[in-house]
Design a protein around this motif. Structure first.
Motif, PDB file in Angstrom:
ATOM      1  N   SER A  98       0.817  -1.221   0.000  1.00  0.00           N
ATOM      2  CA  SER A  98       0.000   0.000   0.000  1.00  0.00           C
ATOM      3  C   SER A  98       0.852   1.274   0.000  1.00  0.00           C
ATOM      4  N   VAL A  99       1.873   1.343   0.837  1.00  0.00           N
ATOM      5  CA  VAL A  99       2.710   2.551   0.887  1.00  0.00           C
ATOM      6  C   VAL A  99       3.850   2.452  -0.142  1.00  0.00           C
ATOM      7  N   GLY A 100       4.255   1.260  -0.435  1.00  0.00           N
ATOM      8  CA  GLY A 100       5.372   1.055  -1.368  1.00  0.00           C
ATOM      9  C   GLY A 100       6.683   1.003  -0.621  1.00  0.00           C
ATOM     10  N   THR A 101       7.737   0.569  -1.327  1.00  0.00           N
ATOM     11  CA  THR A 101       9.056   0.576  -0.685  1.00  0.00           C
ATOM     12  C   THR A 101       9.757   1.893  -1.020  1.00  0.00           C
ATOM     13  N   PHE A 102      10.839   2.154  -0.311  1.00  0.00           N
ATOM     14  CA  PHE A 102      11.557   3.421  -0.518  1.00  0.00           C
ATOM     15  C   PHE A 102      12.919   3.144  -1.146  1.00  0.00           C
ATOM     16  N   SER A 103      13.214   3.859  -2.210  1.00  0.00           N
ATOM     17  CA  SER A 103      14.530   3.697  -2.831  1.00  0.00           C
ATOM     18  C   SER A 103      15.076   5.070  -3.206  1.00  0.00           C
ATOM     19  N   PHE A 104      16.308   5.097  -3.676  1.00  0.00           N
ATOM     20  CA  PHE A 104      16.906   6.379  -4.049  1.00  0.00           C
ATOM     21  C   PHE A 104      16.147   7.046  -5.194  1.00  0.00           C
ATOM     22  N   SER A 105      15.475   6.217  -6.028  1.00  0.00           N
ATOM     23  CA  SER A 105      14.689   6.790  -7.141  1.00  0.00           C
ATOM     24  C   SER A 105      13.585   7.705  -6.630  1.00  0.00           C
ATOM     25  N   SER A 106      13.055   7.402  -5.427  1.00  0.00           N
ATOM     26  CA  SER A 106      12.012   8.265  -4.858  1.00  0.00           C
ATOM     27  C   SER A 106      12.571   9.663  -4.624  1.00  0.00           C
ATOM     28  N   VAL A 107      13.885   9.743  -4.390  1.00  0.00           N
ATOM     29  CA  VAL A 107      14.516  11.045  -4.141  1.00  0.00           C
ATOM     30  C   VAL A 107      14.908  11.714  -5.456  1.00  0.00           C
ATOM     31  N   THR A 108      15.503  10.940  -6.378  1.00  0.00           N
ATOM     32  CA  THR A 108      15.983  11.557  -7.626  1.00  0.00           C
ATOM     33  C   THR A 108      14.853  12.170  -8.440  1.00  0.00           C
ATOM     34  N   SER A 109      13.640  11.628  -8.291  1.00  0.00           N
ATOM     35  CA  SER A 109      12.543  12.191  -9.081  1.00  0.00           C
ATOM     36  C   SER A 109      11.924  13.422  -8.428  1.00  0.00           C
ATOM     37  N   SER A 110      12.433  13.844  -7.264  1.00  0.00           N
ATOM     38  CA  SER A 110      11.838  15.007  -6.597  1.00  0.00           C
ATOM     39  C   SER A 110      12.605  16.283  -6.927  1.00  0.00           C
ATOM     40  N   TYR A 111      11.950  17.432  -6.677  1.00  0.00           N
ATOM     41  CA  TYR A 111      12.602  18.731  -6.917  1.00  0.00           C
ATOM     42  C   TYR A 111      13.801  18.934  -5.999  1.00  0.00           C
ATOM     43  N   TRP A 112      13.754  18.334  -4.834  1.00  0.00           N
ATOM     44  CA  TRP A 112      14.866  18.487  -3.896  1.00  0.00           C
ATOM     45  C   TRP A 112      16.171  18.004  -4.507  1.00  0.00           C
ATOM     46  N   PHE A 113      16.060  16.982  -5.351  1.00  0.00           N
ATOM     47  CA  PHE A 113      17.262  16.431  -5.966  1.00  0.00           C
ATOM     48  C   PHE A 113      17.567  17.124  -7.297  1.00  0.00           C
ATOM     49  N   GLY A 114      16.549  17.218  -8.168  1.00  0.00           N
ATOM     50  CA  GLY A 114      16.751  17.779  -9.507  1.00  0.00           C
ATOM     51  C   GLY A 114      16.920  19.293  -9.488  1.00  0.00           C
ATOM     52  N   GLY A 115      16.255  19.942  -8.526  1.00  0.00           N
ATOM     53  CA  GLY A 115      16.287  21.410  -8.439  1.00  0.00           C
ATOM     54  C   GLY A 115      17.696  21.990  -8.448  1.00  0.00           C
ATOM     55  N   PRO A 116      18.547  21.597  -7.465  1.00  0.00           N
ATOM     56  CA  PRO A 116      19.892  22.170  -7.442  1.00  0.00           C
ATOM     57  C   PRO A 116      20.718  21.843  -8.700  1.00  0.00           C
ATOM     58  N   ILE A 117      20.435  20.698  -9.322  1.00  0.00           N
ATOM     59  CA  ILE A 117      21.148  20.363 -10.568  1.00  0.00           C
ATOM     60  C   ILE A 117      20.768  21.368 -11.647  1.00  0.00           C
ATOM     61  N   VAL A 118      19.463  21.646 -11.739  1.00  0.00           N
ATOM     62  CA  VAL A 118      18.990  22.613 -12.735  1.00  0.00           C
ATOM     63  C   VAL A 118      19.559  23.996 -12.432  1.00  0.00           C
ATOM     64  N   ILE A 119      19.544  24.378 -11.145  1.00  0.00           N
ATOM     65  CA  ILE A 119      20.080  25.696 -10.766  1.00  0.00           C
ATOM     66  C   ILE A 119      21.557  25.787 -11.161  1.00  0.00           C
ATOM     67  N   SER A 120      22.325  24.715 -10.904  1.00  0.00           N
ATOM     68  CA  SER A 120      23.743  24.725 -11.247  1.00  0.00           C
ATOM     69  C   SER A 120      23.949  24.836 -12.749  1.00  0.00           C
ATOM     70  N   ILE A 121      23.168  24.074 -13.514  1.00  0.00           N
ATOM     71  CA  ILE A 121      23.309  24.114 -14.971  1.00  0.00           C
ATOM     72  C   ILE A 121      23.002  25.521 -15.484  1.00  0.00           C
ATOM     73  N   VAL A 122      21.892  26.091 -15.002  1.00  0.00           N
ATOM     74  CA  VAL A 122      21.496  27.427 -15.456  1.00  0.00           C
ATOM     75  C   VAL A 122      22.564  28.455 -15.056  1.00  0.00           C
ATOM     76  N   SER A 123      23.084  28.347 -13.828  1.00  0.00           N
ATOM     77  CA  SER A 123      24.108  29.307 -13.374  1.00  0.00           C
ATOM     78  C   SER A 123      25.326  29.248 -14.277  1.00  0.00           C
ATOM     79  N   LEU A 124      25.768  28.038 -14.597  1.00  0.00           N
ATOM     80  CA  LEU A 124      26.954  27.919 -15.441  1.00  0.00           C
ATOM     81  C   LEU A 124      26.676  28.409 -16.859  1.00  0.00           C
ATOM     82  N   LEU A 125      25.457  28.172 -17.345  1.00  0.00           N
ATOM     83  CA  LEU A 125      25.099  28.670 -18.680  1.00  0.00           C
ATOM     84  C   LEU A 125      25.162  30.194 -18.708  1.00  0.00           C
TER      85      LEU A 125
END
Lengths: 276, 419
Positions: free
Chosen positions: A61-88
């Motif tokens: 019902s709740v599911g298991t927890f893996s690192f993929s649950s984190v990578t798909s969130s803004y908490w993980f992708g957000g700073p990557i996008v911010i870094s890419i945009v900053s360097l651009l």
């Protein structure tokens, strides 16, 4: 050569504060993300446990927890996008800050007793080092964060993933971290070629101002056309004439042509046309 | 002094080199350990019957990754383990058409790697492809034939394009066979289109003159009007091995005739149409003589052939045509003489005795090759002689390290080819 490294070190130092902030932001946001997501997951699990649900039922019902649950969130992708945009943005800003500072710093840079193209190479190297630095640190961070996740979520509800599984399971990570070293050189080679072309475009603008913007865009257009010309030929007049490995070799050649063309043009602009 | 001044540059460079080098070494090791080394273990018989034979399939791991693979006497090759440049090759596993690419590199440029489109003999290599030139207003493709013939002796090629005569609005065109006879090319094309609202297959035999650069003859093997009958449908199939460049002079055809029956599932649901197979016929078409002959099937085998839902395999070699079907746990091979088109022998291979369940089979050079498709972590194989019924070889595809009990993967093999 010594001058080039001095200039590179100098350029790196100039951006280091923001760069450290980007590194810190990435680590902080991703860590917070893991703490928040895993504790919210664990509280869901505890709620279910309090209701008397069995472990098997919770896993369904709740599911298991893996690192993929984190990578798909803004908490993980957000700073990557911010870094890419900053360097651009910094690809442009690394030049413009020399003109728009308190005193026109470019004047001093161009007057240094060294070839002016060294300034160009130092700026490009700085960008490359910062890009590679961020992607390397991100790899280290993933390993650290994965360990943190193991501390936060109990083993029963966790689906452990290896580094490669984390990367394979997420599309954009696959672009940043290809498993084949040749694919790595292709992805980043194209990126760095684009940096050279943008630098040349900026120099066109700095030489001819408004008219230069047009020249810059034109230069970038020609560069793109030259680079993809083997593919254009393949799909139009030559109708699948080339074999895939021939297309690869041709694109390596056109890529090198665009890169050397950019460097040569920048060298010319810096030496003959630059305005302070 | 230097370190103090350049520490950021040095530290960043060390991090980059250390992390990326470690990452690529780690990734290479992970990829290398992902796929188990498989081998063919002989149970009994002569291993040389598997020389140059490739068994193609897929590997699935329970962690959601998979790869195509080839198993031969030399071991296993996984697509995912190939280098970047090997992955650029057009087909995996390679087929007969991709193999001639290495020999005739320039001739093969821009061609589709469909073995049926090629013909090769000692003097010539010929290609005929059905290509789309344009799309009509009602979104139907307009096909033409792209012809290219290479004279191996002079290393010159002659190419031309020609329209398909007698063809109007078709949905799809497929080249089934190309055969070269002196100066002429015989091209067998399957055309699909709607005739009186029925989707029909029309099998055309075009004769192309290379010197005149066009179609000089066209013939239809079965009247498509017959298929457009609403009460009765029919379907045509070529049973010859499509993976071979040249299927010989005799082509084996299967024709199924059936009708639609209305089945009412319950009182509320509307009636549905179900199709029922009524007749199944087999024909031999000789490209040289242009003759179409029906194979005569004894009644007892006819019932089995009709009731066999599995795909039937066929094969023509020398003066015989072979048809295989499954009869309970037996794999039956019927052999027909091409002189009187009658059954002259019947061989039976008992799959239970061989320890096999579901199988995929191929017929090559008077031998039947069968591989288990049971989705387990091993697969049995056998090779039988279709003329004598003798079992020449028995073996099993297994994990090389026998003590390593990995059961977190499944294997599915579907084709057997000869290099």
């Amino acid at each position: 050569m010594k001058n080039f490294w001095k200039l590179t070190n100098f350029e790196l130092n100039r951006f280091s504060k923001i760069y450290f902030i980007l590194i810190g932001l990435t680590l902080a946001m991703q860590t917070i993300g893991i703490v928040l997501l895993s504790s919210s997951y664990m509280s869901d699990v505890e709620e279910q446990l309090a209701l008397g649900s069995t472990l098997e039922w919770i896993k369904i019902s709740v599911g298991t927890f893996s690192f993929s649950s984190v990578t798909s969130s803004y908490w993980f992708g957000g700073p990557i996008v911010i870094s890419i945009v900053s360097l651009l943005i910094y690809v442009f800003f690394i030049w413009y800050r020399d003109w728009f500072g308190k005193n026109t710093f470019i004047y001093r840079l161009l007057m240094l007793p060294t070839a002016r193209i060294n300034v160009f190479f130092a700026k490009a190297t700085t960008i490359f080092l910062m890009v590679f630095g961020l992607i390397s640190l991100q790899l280290v961070f993933i390993l650290m964060e994965n360990e943190l996740l193991k501390l936060m979520v109990s083993e029963t509800f966790r689906e452990d993933q290896s580094l490669n599984q984390i990367i394979f399971s997420f599309d954009y990570m696959g672009v940043l971290y290809p498993t084949s070293i040749i694919q790595f050189f292709i992805n980043y080679g194209i990126g760095f070629m684009a940096v050279f072309v943008v630098f040349t475009g900026v120099l066109f603008e700095r030489c001819f101002r408004l008219k230069g913007i047009l020249f810059g865009i034109l230069f970038a257009g020609v560069a793109l056309f030259v680079f993809i010309s083997p593919v254009l030929l393949q799909v139009t007049i030559l109708e699948e004439f080339f074999y895939p490995n021939e297309i690869f070799i041709l694109m390596v050649i056109t890529g090198l042509m665009v890169t050397t063309g950019s460097i040569w043009m920048s060298h010319y602009l810096l030496n003959k046309k630059i305005r302070v | 002094m230097v370190i103090k001044r350049f520490w950021k540059l040095i530290a960043l460079s060390i991090i980059i080199v250390a992390v990326l080098v470690t990452y690529f070494i780690h990734s290479a090791l992970v990829v290398a350990s992902q796929f188990p080394d498989l081998e063919i273990k002989t149970i009994s018989g002569d291993e040389t019957t598997l020389n140059d034979v490739a068994i193609n399939g897929d590997y699935y791991h329970e962690d959601n990754y998979s790869s195509s693979l080839i198993v031969s006497l030399d071991g296993s090759t996984y697509y995912e383990e190939l280098s970047y440049f090997e992955k650029l090759e057009p087909q995996f596993p390679p087929n007969e058409a991709t193999k001639i690419k290495d020999k005739y590199r320039n001739f093969m440029r821009g061609k589709m790697y469909n073995p049926s489109s090629f013909f090769e003999n000692d003097n010539y290599l010929a290609y005929v492809g059905a290509e789309i030139s344009d799309w009509s207003k009602n979104h139907l493709p307009k096909y033409y034939l792209e012809v290219d013939v290479l004279n191996k002796e002079t290393n010159t090629s002659h190419s031309f394009q020609t329209n398909l005569p007698g063809v109007k609005e078709i949905q799809h065109a497929d080249i089934l066979e190309v055969h070269m006879d002196q100066e002429d090319l015989k091209v067998i094309v399957n055309l699909n289109y709607y005739l009186n609202d029925q989707y029909v297959d029309e099998i055309k035999v075009y004769t192309l003159s290379i010197s005149a650069e066009g179609v000089v003859g066209d013939q239809t093997l079965f009247d498509p009007q017959e298929q457009s009958n609403k009460d009765k449908w029919s379907h045509l199939m070529f049973l010859n091995d499509h993976s071979e460049l040249d299927s010989g002079n005799n082509l084996l055809l299967q024709k199924d005739i059936g009708h639609y029956v209305e089945v009412s599932q319950n009182a509320i649901a509307s009636e549905e149409l179900d199709s029922e197979l009524l007749e199944r016929e087999f024909y031999i078409y000789n490209i040289k003589s242009n003759q179409l002959q029906e194979l005569q099937i004894p009644q007892e085998q006819y019932e089995k052939l009709l009731s066999n839902e599995f795909h039937l395999n066929g094969f023509v070699k020398d003066n015989h045509a072979y048809i295989t079907y499954l009869n309970e746990e037996n794999l039956v091979v019927l052999s027909f003489s091409l002189e009187d088109f009658k059954v002259d022998s019947k061989q039976t291979f008992n799959l239970t005795d061989l320890g096999m369940e579901g199988t995929n089979i191929s017929l090559m050079e008077n031998k039947i090759y069968a591989v288990e498709n049971g989705m387990g972590n091993s697969a049995k194989i056998f090779v039988g002689d279709v003329t004598t019924g003798e079992i020449l070889y028995k073996g099993e595809i297994v994990h090389e390290q026998e003590n390593d009990d990995r059961d977190d993967f499944t294997l599915n093999f579907y084709t057997i080819t000869k290099n």
